[in-house]
Design a protein around this motif. Structure first.
Motif, mmCIF file in Angstrom:
data_model
loop_
_atom_site.group_PDB
_atom_site.id
_atom_site.type_symbol
_atom_site.label_atom_id
_atom_site.label_comp_id
_atom_site.label_asym_id
_atom_site.label_seq_id
_atom_site.Cartn_x
_atom_site.Cartn_y
_atom_site.Cartn_z
ATOM 1 N N PHE A 147 49.204 105.664 91.357
ATOM 2 C CA PHE A 147 48.677 104.345 91.014
ATOM 3 C C PHE A 147 49.468 103.246 91.719
ATOM 4 C CE2 PHE A 147 47.227 107.085 87.638
ATOM 5 C CZ PHE A 147 45.947 106.644 87.377
ATOM 6 N N SER A 164 41.402 102.075 85.206
ATOM 7 C CA SER A 164 41.366 103.483 85.608
ATOM 8 C C SER A 164 40.588 104.279 84.573
ATOM 9 C CB SER A 164 42.779 104.051 85.775
ATOM 10 O OG SER A 164 43.346 104.392 84.536
ATOM 11 N N SER A 175 48.540 105.729 84.282
ATOM 12 C CA SER A 175 47.904 104.418 84.366
ATOM 13 C C SER A 175 48.684 103.372 83.579
ATOM 14 C CB SER A 175 46.467 104.520 83.842
ATOM 15 O OG SER A 175 45.783 103.303 83.966
ATOM 16 N N PHE A 182 43.407 101.668 80.846
ATOM 17 C CA PHE A 182 42.865 103.019 80.982
ATOM 18 C C PHE A 182 41.667 103.220 80.065
ATOM 19 C CE2 PHE A 182 43.068 107.501 79.351
ATOM 20 C CZ PHE A 182 42.641 108.133 80.518
#
Length: 213
Positions: A147, A164, A175, A182
């Protein structure tokens, strides 16, 4: 709206993976114990293949040869599993609706070229600006390296400008560590909670994702 970028996991998020993750994990664990990289008392149920490898690397006994052998185990399972993979329901339609409106990226613990090949097989690779596999990470998910690599490619965007989506707690953990909201897709809520993953949203079909954008 949560911003301008979406990071997708691949296995069981975009593609219905046929990778035998349990056998991959068991094989990895067996190799690590035989090589003295992990204790036989290591609680296998608390790990994924990626976390086993990271713990083995932390032993101080990892060599390039041993690491190459571990990746060889993973790649055999990945290659075999991807031969019979199918698209997750609604994946192609979702991506086509999002392209041009958001930066679309894949972050996967799989090898990059294997991931690209799998996405090409289903004609969705063209929808993504980057496919970030394990070669781009110092440590695999649940570490945030993949990430962070994405964030470094888009200096004009903040972590909060991204969203994400993934099926596993390791996706959520990575994340969150990168500061990216997330969305959990068909995840085990008990496991997410036990691992400290607090998703922005939970969806059971990819068509539900736009409500979180």
């Amino acid at each position: 709206m949560h911003g301008q970028g979406i990071i997708f996991d691949m296995d069981n998020t975009l593609l219905q993976s046929r990778i035998d993750f349990e056998s991959m994990k068991s094989h990895t664990y067996q190799f690590c114990v035989e090589q003295g990289l992990l204790s036989p008392e290591c609680l296998l149920s608390e790990h994924t293949t990626s976390t086993l490898i990271e713990e083995a690397k932390a032993s101080g006994l990892m060599t390039e040869e041993r690491l190459a052998a571990l990746w060889g185990i993973a790649e055999r399972y990945e290659t075999e599993g991807m031969l019979q993979a199918e698209l997750e329901p609604g994946a192609k339609e979702l991506l086509q609706s999002l392209k041009g409106k958001y930066h679309l990226v894949v972050v996967t613990n799989n090898a990059t070229q294997a991931a690209i090949k799998a996405l090409k097989n289903y004609e969705i690779q063209v929808e993504f600006e980057y496919v970030v596999g394990r070669e781009y990470m110092e440590a695999l998910k649940p570490a945030p390296g993949g990430f962070q690599y994405v964030l470094n490619q888009y200096h004009h965007l903040k972590p909060s400008d991204w969203l994400s989506v993934g099926d596993s707690w390791i996706d959520g953990k990575a994340s969150q560590a990168a500061g990216i909201p997330f969305v959990a897709y068909r995840s085990d809520p008990v496991q997410l909670k036990s691992k400290g993953v607090l998703p922005l949203g939970v969806i059971s079909h990819l068509a539900e994702l736009p409500q979180w954008l």
